[in-house]
Design a protein around this motif. Structure first.
Motif, short mmCIF file in Angstrom:
data_model
loop_
_atom_site.label_atom_id
_atom_site.label_comp_id
_atom_site.label_asym_id
_atom_site.label_seq_id
_atom_site.Cartn_x
_atom_site.Cartn_y
_atom_site.Cartn_z
N SER A 1 27.74 45.17 40.03
CA SER A 1 26.38 44.63 40.10
C SER A 1 25.42 45.75 40.45
CB SER A 1 26.30 43.52 41.15
OG SER A 1 26.72 43.99 42.42
N TYR B 1 20.23 42.78 38.65
CA TYR B 1 19.10 42.23 39.39
C TYR B 1 17.98 43.27 39.34
CZ TYR B 1 22.77 39.20 41.24
OH TYR B 1 23.82 38.33 41.36
N ILE C 1 18.54 39.02 47.16
CA ILE C 1 19.80 39.66 46.79
C ILE C 1 20.94 39.16 47.67
CG2 ILE C 1 21.06 41.86 46.71
CD1 ILE C 1 19.14 41.45 44.37
N GLU D 1 21.80 35.70 46.42
CA GLU D 1 22.40 35.71 45.09
C GLU D 1 23.84 36.22 45.11
OE1 GLU D 1 21.38 34.93 41.95
OE2 GLU D 1 19.43 34.12 42.51
N THR D 2 24.13 37.14 46.03
CA THR D 2 25.47 37.76 46.06
C THR D 2 26.33 37.20 47.18
OG1 THR D 2 24.70 39.58 47.48
CG2 THR D 2 24.55 39.90 45.08
N LEU E 1 21.09 46.64 41.34
CA LEU E 1 19.69 46.30 41.59
C LEU E 1 18.84 47.43 41.06
CD1 LEU E 1 17.31 44.74 42.85
CD2 LEU E 1 17.87 45.85 45.04
N ALA F 1 18.31 40.80 32.75
CA ALA F 1 18.47 40.67 34.20
C ALA F 1 18.88 39.24 34.55
CB ALA F 1 17.18 41.05 34.92
N LYS F 2 19.87 39.09 35.41
CA LYS F 2 20.27 37.77 35.88
C LYS F 2 19.17 37.15 36.73
CE LYS F 2 23.78 35.38 38.66
NZ LYS F 2 25.00 35.56 39.48
N ARG F 3 18.52 37.99 37.52
CA ARG F 3 17.45 37.51 38.41
C ARG F 3 16.44 38.63 38.59
NH1 ARG F 3 13.94 35.60 41.76
NH2 ARG F 3 14.51 34.14 43.43
N GLU G 1 13.96 39.45 32.69
CA GLU G 1 15.04 38.50 32.48
C GLU G 1 15.36 38.35 30.99
OE1 GLU G 1 13.95 35.00 34.68
OE2 GLU G 1 14.53 35.90 36.60
#
Length: 333
Positions: free
Chosen positions: A148, A174, A206, A209-210, A150, A191-193, A187
């Motif tokens: 993952s 992200y 974050i 989400e994780t 960011l 991007a997932k979020r 998105e």
């Protein structure tokens, strides 16, 4: 091919606001051994150009003082020893400087063919961001499938490139951006979020989400103001890769314990001081790993605006406004 003796270029007689840039005429540059001369058809406008114009990002001693770090156009002359390109080839390239001009010399090892189906404007939107993202996100931070990431500044040229590449290589993405429109664009790119940092605390999002684990890699262009939060959001053995300091370069009173407790890596780089061999290695990996994705239409540059050569000051003002999503490209000829 008969070449002119002079060319038009963007001159920087002094540092300052966008209006200090003027147009001038000077001699055509001559390619040295290992270099090619390119008739520039389009050039990207990037934040390092703005920083150089302001006096904060000086050109290396052996580079052209003329602004411009990425170009696309036609090869019109070859320096000694160049065998990988021919006169008439259409290439885009990461320049060491000199891109805001009708002709530009670049090392052959920093030039890439137009992806199939690309014109000069679209190709000119590739080199600076793709070199930077590949080097920092994949080579240095080691982002791999299943991890993952960011990505801060997701709507920038760097951000839109990083989102697409990370997604294409199997990462969960992200990102942060500064408006609803920019978040929606991120998105759509994969991007997932996307987190609107003006309305939400990206650290809280974050963590939620994780499930509190954090992310494996963070690509950051903000710097000091995000540093402590970034460390808190990295999972064990995570990596923070820093490429700019838009939020300052001095981090005061930061708790560094997460680096030791979570075995974190903090790294960063700028592209311009890298050696020719280092840039060639990045170029070769891009051609092998990324160019097929571009040619298949799986990823591509996001171009916010295309301006004419005489609108260069407008392009810089647009870049400084941060209202754009993606790249700003300038037609030169």
């Amino acid at each position: 091919m008969t070449l002119p003796e002079t060319m038009k270029f963007v001159d920087l007689p002094t540092f300052g606001a966008a209006d200090v840039m003027t147009f001038a005429t000077g001699p055509l540059p001559t390619p040295k051994a290992g270099e090619i001369l390119v008739k520039v058809q389009a050039a990207g406008i990037n934040r390092p150009d703005v920083a150089q114009r302001q006096g904060a990002y000086p050109a290396p001693k052996d580079a052209s003082p003329v602004l411009g770090l990425e170009i696309a156009g036609e090869v019109v002359a070859l320096g000694e020893g160049v065998s990988e390109f021919e006169i008439g080839n259409h290439i885009c390239a990461l320049a060491n400087g000199g891109g805001y001009a009708e002709y530009c010399v670049v090392p052959a090892g920093q030039a890439l063919p137009f992806p199939n189906g690309y014109d000069a404007v679209k190709a000119a939107a590739l080199p600076e961001t793709f070199f930077t993202v590949w080097a920092n996100l994949f080579q240095m931070a080691g982002l791999t499938e299943g991890e993952s990431v960011l990505i801060h500044g997701g709507s920038s040229g760097i951000g839109t490139t990083a989102i697409q590449l990370a997604k294409a290589f199997g990462a969960e993405v992200y990102t942060t951006a500064g408006s609803k429109e920019k978040c929606e664009a991120c998105e759509k790119l994969g991007a997932k979020r996307a987190i609107n940092y003006r309305e939400e605390d990206f650290a809280d999002v974050i963590k939620a989400e994780t499930g509190g684990k954090g992310v494996d890699v963070i690509l950051d262009m903000i710097g000091a103001s995000y540093f402590e939060k970034n460390l808190s959001l990295l999972a064990k053995d995570g990596c923070l890769s820093m490429i700019a300091f838009l939020g300052g370069n001095i981090a005061d009173k930061v708790d560094l314990r997460p680096i030791m407790v979570k075995r974190l890596t903090v790294t960063g780089s700028t592209m311009r001081p890298r050696t020719a061999d280092e840039k060639r290695a990045i170029r070769d990996e891009l051609v092998a790993e990324v160019w097929p994705l571009l040619e298949a239409g799986e990823i591509g540059p996001v171009i916010h605006d295309i301006i004419d050569f005489d609108q260069v000051a407008d392009g810089h003002r647009l870049m400084e406004s941060s209202s754009h999503i993606g790249k700003i490209v300038m037609r030169v000829s």
